[in-house]
Design a protein around this motif. Structure first.
Motif, PDB file in Angstrom:
ATOM      1  N   VAL A 100       0.871  -1.172   0.000  1.00  0.00           N
ATOM      2  CA  VAL A 100       0.000   0.000   0.000  1.00  0.00           C
ATOM      3  C   VAL A 100       0.904   1.216   0.000  1.00  0.00           C
ATOM      4  O   VAL A 100       1.518   1.546   1.016  1.00  0.00           O
ATOM      5  N   THR A 101       1.012   1.871  -1.130  1.00  0.00           N
ATOM      6  CA  THR A 101       1.911   3.024  -1.254  1.00  0.00           C
ATOM      7  C   THR A 101       1.071   4.282  -1.436  1.00  0.00           C
ATOM      8  O   THR A 101       0.074   4.464  -0.756  1.00  0.00           O
ATOM      9  N   GLY A 102       1.454   5.137  -2.340  1.00  0.00           N
ATOM     10  CA  GLY A 102       0.673   6.350  -2.596  1.00  0.00           C
ATOM     11  C   GLY A 102       0.734   7.300  -1.420  1.00  0.00           C
ATOM     12  O   GLY A 102       1.799   7.789  -1.043  1.00  0.00           O
ATOM     13  N   GLN A 103      -0.434   7.556  -0.816  1.00  0.00           N
ATOM     14  CA  GLN A 103      -0.523   8.542   0.261  1.00  0.00           C
ATOM     15  C   GLN A 103      -0.024   8.019   1.605  1.00  0.00           C
ATOM     16  O   GLN A 103       0.134   8.802   2.540  1.00  0.00           O
ATOM     17  N   LEU A 104       0.191   6.720   1.728  1.00  0.00           N
ATOM     18  CA  LEU A 104       0.569   6.148   3.014  1.00  0.00           C
ATOM     19  C   LEU A 104       2.043   6.433   3.304  1.00  0.00           C
ATOM     20  O   LEU A 104       2.930   5.930   2.612  1.00  0.00           O
ATOM     21  N   GLU A 105       2.301   7.242   4.343  1.00  0.00           N
ATOM     22  CA  GLU A 105       3.663   7.630   4.689  1.00  0.00           C
ATOM     23  C   GLU A 105       4.043   7.238   6.110  1.00  0.00           C
ATOM     24  O   GLU A 105       5.213   7.330   6.474  1.00  0.00           O
ATOM     25  N   ARG A 106       3.086   6.827   6.922  1.00  0.00           N
ATOM     26  CA  ARG A 106       3.344   6.611   8.338  1.00  0.00           C
ATOM     27  C   ARG A 106       3.504   5.144   8.715  1.00  0.00           C
ATOM     28  O   ARG A 106       3.627   4.825   9.896  1.00  0.00           O
ATOM     29  N   ALA A 107       3.485   4.256   7.742  1.00  0.00           N
ATOM     30  CA  ALA A 107       3.650   2.832   8.015  1.00  0.00           C
ATOM     31  C   ALA A 107       3.923   2.125   6.700  1.00  0.00           C
ATOM     32  O   ALA A 107       3.739   2.685   5.619  1.00  0.00           O
ATOM     33  N   HIS A 108       4.407   0.888   6.808  1.00  0.00           N
ATOM     34  CA  HIS A 108       4.502   0.000   5.645  1.00  0.00           C
ATOM     35  C   HIS A 108       3.323  -0.953   5.730  1.00  0.00           C
ATOM     36  O   HIS A 108       3.155  -1.645   6.740  1.00  0.00           O
TER      37      HIS A 108
END
Length: 501
Positions: free
Chosen positions: A289-297
């Protein structure tokens, strides 16, 4: 140039009707021209008529396509072209002396094509245009009525008519097939769109990240009940550490295998790539899950044997999850920052007051819902700050907080409400039980903490304690009573200290 007028570059793809009609018109007009040439010796047409035939049947079809392609409304332009076809063919029927088979063939072809594309209104207009073309030609040209011709010409026209009907039938079949496929595609897209809306709704209803994972997995499972799913979040700073996870349709051993595989993948340089793995339930695909997700992998775990519809639109679901997860993680961080003490990680005064108000309300509504409050104060913190520095004092506070958390129950709310003051709110607990808990907390905090980086010698923690419960005091007075008892305990400590001196 008017800004509203489209240029060739802006409109180089005309409407589907114009694209379909172009080859049909070009070929059929060439066939009609062949019939005219066959009729020429019998009707005695002159060279001027032949030149008009070349322009009508060999040049005109290409001009109509260019007209439709350059028009602002290519569909409307093509419908107009069909009416021009009708006028032109009506004129040539008159030129051909209304040869029976020729006139019948071009009339049926013209009217059927207009009816298929434009409906009954277009059919009526085409019939009127055909008659108009024939009438005008009869008025301006010397035409005769000669409905028959030789056998060869009649056979050619019959073959031409049959071929045209076959072409029209095949073309109509192709169009119907395309429409059917488009309809099925619209149904599939509509189903996926509704599913995305439902996923968005359940995501917005989720209370936190853990709840979001459960709701998202339930949504996926409803879409494909027989397929296993999983959703795993790893800490960004410590990529092997699992933050949240959830599974549907996977056994415990498979879940452990998935965790081991994805923990290693999350810590690798290829964390942003898909990874394949196999468990006892079958081959699986973990999509990052990439894109806007910056606070976790995060990874969405799906079967590699997923339905074609969901597999094709997997990226849409993953992208939507990315934004929702990011918002939930950010909300949790903001809530945690608003509710916790920065130094110790304990709850702060604001959160304690909210929980205490809720406990008081429960007690007032249900008499058996008791709660207790343990007030604790570190004795001598000012002296530690003055003699060994604030770093030593902070170390002492952090150590006391850690030991309170270790000894408190999982249902207790442990908060720091001031520089050296702590409160433990004990739900479903009377005063007697709270006193026993306070003894354990005091014993745990009375031993010396391990020196911090800036301390050369050990520090000693001393505390004063006050306990009060709602089973012995009015609910609104519990906190104040515990605070009063804590200060009595502290004053007793200072009196004993002064007596020893």
């Amino acid at each position: 140039m008017d800004s509203q007028t489209p240029t060739w570059a802006e409109n180089d793809q005309p409407h589907r009707i114009a694209r379909v009609n172009y080859p049909v018109r070009a070929v059929s007009f060439m066939a009609v021209f062949g019939a005219i040439l066959l009729l020429t010796p019998e009707r005695g047409f002159g060279s001027g008529i032949l030149l008009f035939g070349v322009l009508s049947f060999l040049v005109y079809p290409h001009l109509t396509y260019l007209h439709a392609a350059r028009a602002a409304d290519s569909k409307r332009a093509e419908l107009a072209n069909l009416l021009i076809d009708s006028i032109l063919l009506g004129a040539w029927a008159a030129v051909a002396s209304f040869h029976l088979w020729f006139t019948f063939t071009v009339l049926v072809a013209t009217l059927s094509n207009n009816a298929i594309i434009g409906g009954l209104r277009q059919f009526a207009l085409a019939a009127a245009c055909f008659l108009l073309g024939g009438a005008i030609t009869m008025l301006i040209a010397d035409t005769t009525f000669q409905p028959t011709s030789g056998l060869g010409t009649t056979l050619y026209i019959a073959v031409m008519a049959a071929t045209y009907m076959v072409v029209i039938s095949v073309t109509s079949h192709r169009l119907n097939d395309q429409l059917a496929k488009a309809h099925l595609s619209l149904i599939g897209n509509s189903r996926v769109f509704r599913s995305l809306l439902k996923l968005s709704a359940v995501s917005n209803d989720a209370a936190d990240v853990a709840d979001l994972i459960e709701k998202a997995l339930d949504h996926f499972r409803r879409m494909t009940p027989d397929q296993p799913f999983g959703l795993l979040l790893f800490q960004r700073e410590r990529p092997r550490q699992l933050r949240n996870c959830g599974f549907r349709g996977l056994g415990k051993s498979s879940q452990d295998a998935v965790f081991e595989h994805l923990a290693a993948h999350s810590a690798s340089e290829r964390r942003g790539e898909r990874t394949k793995l196999r468990v006892s339930e079958g081959p699986m695909l973990a999509v990052p899950v990439t894109g806007q997700l910056e606070r976790a992998h995060a990874y969405v775990l799906m079967s590699r044997e997923l339905s074609a519809e969901l597999g094709k639109l997997r990226a849409l679901f993953v992208n939507q999850l990315a934004g929702t997860l990011q918002n939930k993680l950010l909300t949790e961080e903001l809530r945690k920052a608003a509710e916790t003490d920065e130094l110790t990680g304990l709850f702060n005064r604001r959160y304690l007051e909210q929980q205490l108000s809720a406990a008081i309300e429960r007690k007032l509504q249900h008499h058996g819902q008791d709660f207790s409050v343990i007030m604790m104060d570190l004795i001598g913190l000012k002296g530690v700050n003055d003699t060994q520095g604030h770093a030593a004092g902070d170390h002492l506070i952090a150590t006391a907080a850690e030991r309170l958390l270790t000894q408190a129950r999982s249902t207790d709310v442990v908060a720091r409400i001031g520089g050296d003051e702590f409160v433990v709110l004990c739900h479903d607990c009377g005063e007697a039980n709270a006193e026993r808990l306070a003894e354990r907390l005091a014993a745990a905090c009375s031993s010396s903490p391990t020196p911090g980086q800036d301390q050369a010698s050990e520090l000693t923690i001393k505390i004063s304690v006050g306990v009060a419960g709602s089973d012995r005091h009015r609910p609104q007075q519990v906190l104040a009573e515990a605070d009063r008892r804590m200060y009595e305990h502290k004053e007793l400590h200072y009196q004993q200290h002064r007596t020893r001196r």
